[in-house]
Design an enzyme around this catalytic site. Sequence first.
Site, PDB file in Angstrom:
ATOM      1  N   ARG A  63       0.827  -1.212   0.000  1.00 52.47           N
ATOM      2  CA  ARG A  63       0.000   0.000   0.000  1.00 52.47           C
ATOM      3  C   ARG A  63       0.865   1.267   0.000  1.00 52.47           C
ATOM      4  NH1 ARG A  63      -4.188  -1.320  -1.291  1.00 52.47           N
ATOM      5  NH2 ARG A  63      -5.308  -2.218   0.459  1.00 52.47           N
ATOM      6  N   HIS A 122     -10.503   3.475  -1.153  1.00 50.87           N
ATOM      7  CA  HIS A 122     -10.519   3.946   0.243  1.00 50.87           C
ATOM      8  C   HIS A 122     -11.094   5.347   0.332  1.00 50.87           C
ATOM      9  CE1 HIS A 122      -7.148   0.962   0.280  1.00 50.87           C
ATOM     10  NE2 HIS A 122      -7.842   0.566   1.328  1.00 50.87           N
ATOM     11  N   LYS A 149     -13.183  -4.092  -3.368  1.00 43.84           N
ATOM     12  CA  LYS A 149     -13.044  -3.748  -1.941  1.00 43.84           C
ATOM     13  C   LYS A 149     -13.342  -2.264  -1.768  1.00 43.84           C
ATOM     14  CE  LYS A 149      -9.460  -3.730   1.651  1.00 43.84           C
ATOM     15  NZ  LYS A 149      -8.074  -4.163   1.895  1.00 43.84           N
ATOM     16  N   SER A 208      -4.109  -3.343  11.253  1.00 40.92           N
ATOM     17  CA  SER A 208      -3.664  -2.604  10.067  1.00 40.92           C
ATOM     18  C   SER A 208      -4.644  -1.477   9.765  1.00 40.92           C
ATOM     19  CB  SER A 208      -3.548  -3.548   8.858  1.00 40.92           C
ATOM     20  OG  SER A 208      -4.813  -4.061   8.514  1.00 40.92           O
ATOM     21  N   SER A 244     -18.706  -3.653  27.584  1.00 38.08           N
ATOM     22  CA  SER A 244     -19.810  -4.561  27.908  1.00 38.08           C
ATOM     23  C   SER A 244     -19.454  -6.013  27.617  1.00 38.08           C
ATOM     24  CB  SER A 244     -21.059  -4.197  27.113  1.00 38.08           C
ATOM     25  OG  SER A 244     -22.014  -5.237  27.274  1.00 38.08           O
ATOM     26  N   ASP A 329     -33.543  -4.720  34.457  1.00 33.66           N
ATOM     27  CA  ASP A 329     -32.518  -4.293  35.422  1.00 33.66           C
ATOM     28  C   ASP A 329     -33.024  -4.372  36.857  1.00 33.66           C
ATOM     29  OD1 ASP A 329     -30.475  -3.694  33.723  1.00 33.66           O
ATOM     30  OD2 ASP A 329     -30.945  -1.558  33.572  1.00 33.66           O
ATOM     31  N   ALA A 366     -29.084   8.840  39.308  1.00 30.99           N
ATOM     32  CA  ALA A 366     -30.512   8.909  39.014  1.00 30.99           C
ATOM     33  C   ALA A 366     -30.763   8.669  37.529  1.00 30.99           C
ATOM     34  CB  ALA A 366     -31.059  10.267  39.444  1.00 30.99           C
TER      35      ALA A 366
HETATM   36  P1  NAP Z   1     -27.107   6.687  32.885  1.00 34.66           P
HETATM   37  O1  NAP Z   1     -28.538   6.519  32.611  1.00 34.66           O
HETATM   38  O2  NAP Z   1     -26.271   7.449  31.933  1.00 34.66           O
HETATM   39  O3  NAP Z   1     -26.945   7.357  34.329  1.00 34.66           O
HETATM   40  C1  NAP Z   1     -25.676   7.628  34.860  1.00 34.66           C
HETATM   41  C2  NAP Z   1     -25.836   8.263  36.224  1.00 34.66           C
HETATM   42  O4  NAP Z   1     -24.543   8.415  36.786  1.00 34.66           O
HETATM   43  C3  NAP Z   1     -26.479   9.644  36.177  1.00 34.66           C
HETATM   44  O5  NAP Z   1     -27.253   9.805  37.336  1.00 34.66           O
HETATM   45  C4  NAP Z   1     -25.262  10.584  36.189  1.00 34.66           C
HETATM   46  O6  NAP Z   1     -25.503  11.823  36.805  1.00 34.66           O
HETATM   47  C5  NAP Z   1     -24.315   9.809  37.068  1.00 34.66           C
HETATM   48  N1  NAP Z   1     -22.933  10.122  36.764  1.00 34.66           N
HETATM   49  C6  NAP Z   1     -22.305   9.940  35.576  1.00 34.66           C
HETATM   50  N2  NAP Z   1     -21.017  10.332  35.687  1.00 34.66           N
HETATM   51  C7  NAP Z   1     -20.847  10.771  36.950  1.00 34.66           C
HETATM   52  C8  NAP Z   1     -19.738  11.303  37.649  1.00 34.66           C
HETATM   53  N3  NAP Z   1     -18.554  11.449  37.063  1.00 34.66           N
HETATM   54  N4  NAP Z   1     -19.904  11.652  38.939  1.00 34.66           N
HETATM   55  C9  NAP Z   1     -21.111  11.500  39.543  1.00 34.66           C
HETATM   56  N5  NAP Z   1     -22.194  11.000  38.926  1.00 34.66           N
HETATM   57  C10 NAP Z   1     -22.061  10.631  37.637  1.00 34.66           C
HETATM   58  O7  NAP Z   1     -26.384   5.262  33.035  1.00 34.66           O
HETATM   59  P2  NAP Z   1     -26.972   3.869  33.564  1.00 34.66           P
HETATM   60  O8  NAP Z   1     -27.462   3.080  32.426  1.00 34.66           O
HETATM   61  O9  NAP Z   1     -27.838   4.144  34.722  1.00 34.66           O
HETATM   62  O10 NAP Z   1     -25.628   3.127  34.034  1.00 34.66           O
HETATM   63  C11 NAP Z   1     -24.904   3.595  35.155  1.00 34.66           C
HETATM   64  C12 NAP Z   1     -23.862   2.566  35.576  1.00 34.66           C
HETATM   65  O11 NAP Z   1     -24.497   1.347  35.951  1.00 34.66           O
HETATM   66  C13 NAP Z   1     -22.869   2.208  34.476  1.00 34.66           C
HETATM   67  O12 NAP Z   1     -21.609   2.005  35.054  1.00 34.66           O
HETATM   68  C14 NAP Z   1     -23.410   0.893  33.935  1.00 34.66           C
HETATM   69  O13 NAP Z   1     -22.392   0.078  33.354  1.00 34.66           O
HETATM   70  C15 NAP Z   1     -23.948   0.264  35.208  1.00 34.66           C
HETATM   71  N6  NAP Z   1     -25.013  -0.693  34.917  1.00 34.66           N
HETATM   72  C16 NAP Z   1     -24.825  -1.990  35.260  1.00 34.66           C
HETATM   73  C17 NAP Z   1     -25.806  -2.908  35.034  1.00 34.66           C
HETATM   74  C18 NAP Z   1     -25.593  -4.328  35.431  1.00 34.66           C
HETATM   75  O14 NAP Z   1     -26.298  -5.189  34.920  1.00 34.66           O
HETATM   76  N7  NAP Z   1     -24.684  -4.602  36.344  1.00 34.66           N
HETATM   77  C19 NAP Z   1     -27.000  -2.540  34.433  1.00 34.66           C
HETATM   78  C20 NAP Z   1     -27.182  -1.204  34.121  1.00 34.66           C
HETATM   79  C21 NAP Z   1     -26.170  -0.285  34.354  1.00 34.66           C
HETATM   80  P3  NAP Z   1     -26.185  13.051  36.001  1.00 34.66           P
HETATM   81  O15 NAP Z   1     -27.674  12.872  36.155  1.00 34.66           O
HETATM   82  O16 NAP Z   1     -25.645  14.226  36.682  1.00 34.66           O
HETATM   83  O17 NAP Z   1     -25.722  12.915  34.565  1.00 34.66           O
END
Ligand code: NAP
Length: 510
Positions: A63, A122, A149, A208, A244, A329, A366
Amino acid sequence: MALLCVPLVGASVDQMLQDRDKAKEGGADLVEFRVDYLKSFQPRQDLGVLLRDKKLPAIVTYRPKWDGGYAEVDDQTRLDALRAAIELGADYVDVEFKVAEDFIKSISGKKSEKQKVIVSSHNFEHTPPVEELTDIAAKVQATGADIVKVVTAAKDITDVSRLFRVLAHCQVPIIGLATGDRGVISRVLPSKFGGYLTYAALAAGKESADGQPTLKDMLNVYNFRQVGRETQIFGIIGKPVYHSKGPVLYNKAFSSVGLDAVYVHYLVDDLPHFVDVYSTPDFAGFSCTIPHKEIMCECCDEVDPVAKSIGAVNAIIRRNGKLYGYNTDYIGAISAIEDALRAANIQGNVPGGSPLAGKLFLVMGAGGAGKSLAYGAKQKGARIVVANRTYERAKQLAEAVGGQVIPLSELENFHPEDGMILANTTPVGMTPKTGVSLMPKHCMKRFTLVFDAIYTPIDTKLLVDAKDSGCIAVSGVEMFLRQAKGQYELYTDGAPAPVEVMREAVLSKK
Ligand code: NAP
C-alpha cells in the site's frame, strides 16, 4: 461464509512468518502480507521467502502512502512487486483503484484462474451515500477486479448500513468495511450481508486499520464462524459500549443451545436515528445501556408498564415490525440484593416479606440504573434516598418514589441511622477510571450492604472498601447476570436461559 484474514504488519520477513504461523494456530483462513510495513523490502527475494511454504492462502499488499499505507517508492516499483508476487504464487494481490486498470491489463494471461486481484477503494473521510457507494463499487468492478473492496470511514454507526446494502447487491465478490470504532459491526457481520472477507488483528496493537477486532475476539467474543445469512442479530446499544460483556455472555449462551443468533456491540451517538436505520427484522432485539435507557422509552412502539413507570428500558424485542421495551434491570439488581441479605439472615420489618422492607436505601445516581434500583427497592417497602450529580434529576426521582433527596456533596455527612443499604448506579469507578468511589471508606460502617451496579471491574473500589469495613458486598455481576437472564428469555420467547454458561462467560477474563 466470509473469510477471516489476519493482516501481517511485522517490520521484518521473519516477524511476518512467525505471525503467519500464529495466525494459522489462532484459526485464520488466510493472511495478508502488508509488505509496505517491512523496514527494508527486496521484492523478489523477500516475496520468495514469504510465499515459499504457504501454510495459509496469502494476499500481498504493497500500500502506498498516497492511499493510507507506508510504501514511499514509486508506483512502477510497487506494481512490479505485485507482479512478482503473482509469479511467485500469491493467492491474491491487493491493488489500489487508481492504478488497477493498467495493472490488471499488464498481468493478462500471466495469472492462474485461482489467483485473484482485489481492487481497493478507500475513503478516509466519511461514508458516502448509498448511490455513490454503489457507483464506486461498479467503477472498481469495471477495472477487471476479481474482488471489489470498498473501505470507508464510519463517522456514525448508521454509516455501516449503507455498506451492508452495497454488499447485498454487488454482482462480484465484495469486501465492504468501515473503519473506526463506529464501524466495528461492518467487520464482524460480513457473513450476514454477503461480504467476501474481513480482517482481524493478530493481537491488540497489530491492527492494520482503526477498529479492527483481534482474531481471538472475532472467534470467541463475536462468534464469527456461527454467523450466516439467516442469523438473527442482537446487540447492546451504548456509549461507551465496548466494556460490555454482553457479546461474550449472549454469544456463548446462543451457541450452547445451538441458536442461530449473534450479539454485537453498537456504539451509538444518536439513538432515534440508529433505531430508524436498523429497522429490518434481521435486527431482532437490543439491550440498552448508558446513556440511552431513558430515551429508549420514546423509541419503542410499546413499553411495558413497569419500564414505563421506571422511565428506563434496557431490553427491546422486535415483534411483527414493532419494538417492545422492557426493564429487566430492576428485577436483576433487587433480587441480587435480597438474596444476599437473606443469605446473611437479615430480615425486613415485615414478617415473611422482603428483607428490604423498612430499610433506608441510599441510591447514588438517578439515570437508568438508578431509577430501576429506586423503583425496585420502593416496591419492596424500602425508604428511598437519592443523591445525584445533577440535583434536579435526583429530586425528580425522589419525588417519583416518595423518597428524600440529598446533594452528592452531603454523602459523607449522611448518617441518619445504621444498617442502611447503599447502591451505586453511577459509572464512577468503572473501567478505565477505576480506583475512585463516591462514598469515602470511613463512611462504610453505616451500611449493612453495599451494591455496585458496575461490573467492570468486578472488584470496584467501593466494593473493596465495603468488604474491608465488614459490609455485605453485592457486585454488578450479579445484577448483570440476572437482568441478562430476563433479556435472554425475552429474545427467545421464553426459552430457559443457560445461566451457568452465562455466569462462566461473565467471570472469564474476556
Ligand atoms: P445513565 O442513565 O447514563 O446514568 C448515569 C448516572 O450516573 C447519572 O445519574 C449521572 O448523573 C451519574 N454520573 C455519571 N457520571 C458521573 C460522575 N462522574 N460523577 C457523579 N455521577 C455521575 O447510566 P446507567 O445506564 O444508569 O448506568 C450507570 C452505571 O451502571 C454504568 O456504570 C453501567 O455500566 C452500570 N449498569 C450496570 C448494570 C448491570 O447489569 N450490572 C445494568 C445497568 C447499568 P447526572 O444525572 O448528573 O448525569
